[in-house]
Design a protein around this motif. Sequence first.
Motif, PDB file in Angstrom:
ATOM      1  N   GLU A   1       0.805  -1.222   0.000  1.00 14.81           N
ATOM      2  CA  GLU A   1       0.000   0.000   0.000  1.00 14.81           C
ATOM      3  C   GLU A   1       0.840   1.276   0.000  1.00 14.81           C
ATOM      4  OE1 GLU A   1       0.302  -1.143   4.430  1.00 14.81           O
ATOM      5  OE2 GLU A   1       0.467  -2.063   2.444  1.00 14.81           O
TER       6      GLU A   1
ATOM      7  N   VAL B   1       1.092   6.334   1.770  1.00 15.92           N
ATOM      8  CA  VAL B   1       0.553   5.052   2.230  1.00 15.92           C
ATOM      9  C   VAL B   1      -0.972   5.146   2.204  1.00 15.92           C
ATOM     10  CG1 VAL B   1       0.381   3.393   4.124  1.00 15.92           C
ATOM     11  CG2 VAL B   1       2.558   4.549   3.685  1.00 15.92           C
ATOM     12  N   ASP B   2      -1.581   4.295   1.393  1.00 13.38           N
ATOM     13  CA  ASP B   2      -3.045   4.282   1.267  1.00 13.38           C
ATOM     14  C   ASP B   2      -3.617   5.656   0.936  1.00 13.38           C
ATOM     15  OD1 ASP B   2      -3.677   1.568   1.581  1.00 13.38           O
ATOM     16  OD2 ASP B   2      -3.595   1.709   3.767  1.00 13.38           O
TER      17      ASP B   2
END
Length: 259
Positions: free
Chosen positions: A53, A106-107
């Motif tokens: 991710e 991240v994400d």
Amino acid sequence: MIELKTPQEIKAMRPAGKFVGSILKDLRKMTKVGTNLLEIDDFVKQRIEGRPEAESCYVDYAPDFGTGPFAHYICTSVNDAVLHGVPFDYALKEGDLLSLDLAINVDGWVGDSAISFVVGEHADPEDLKIIKATEDALKAGIAQAKPGNRLGDISSAIGDVAHANGYTVNLEFGGHGVGHIMHGDPHVANDGKAHHGYRLRNGLVIAIEPWFLRTTDEIYQDSKDGWTLRSADGSRGAHTEHTIAITDDGPIILTARDE
């Protein structure tokens, strides 16, 4: 445009900040005399690739203040280089002053942070002084990051630390808004007037990043890579940064390294 984050969005930003902080903490421990800048870059590459991710903010980054895509995973600035240092085939030497700047998504959320330290056991006291000055300035800036204050309160607090230590301040590059992208509004200058500027609000997420040079505030872009910013007089510099969230309960350091 300045975007404010909800409590849920700030919570969603924590994994990116924690990931960036953990990598910088590990790099600080593993970097020693003889460590190659390309090894540092590869370490970050492997950490990012090991987390599905996660995505580098730098590899394809091509803003107007750089020359082409950055094409690496971390900024490694050594000695007279203070910002945007491109990793290259260089083995660190005893006493080198190294600044590492890292941003990762991240994400869908970004964390951005930087550290500076001296490699090896024998540090020039002036290098330790300027590193501490950037760290103290960061703390001072964060202390002013609360609802009701002004953006100028953060900038002024940073500048006060610089001037107290005998450093002048370059205003070309500074902190910035952070969210789904690495660089957003507002710009957070490293010097300014207290009680002026944008009124700080609950939910504002910014990167605060003091960087100072020992004997100048003038920089130039290294033509060899089109990115690395160096001091005009060859003096050394340091850079420290955290991504923080402004909340009614006080500032939250999202990129804390648990040091």
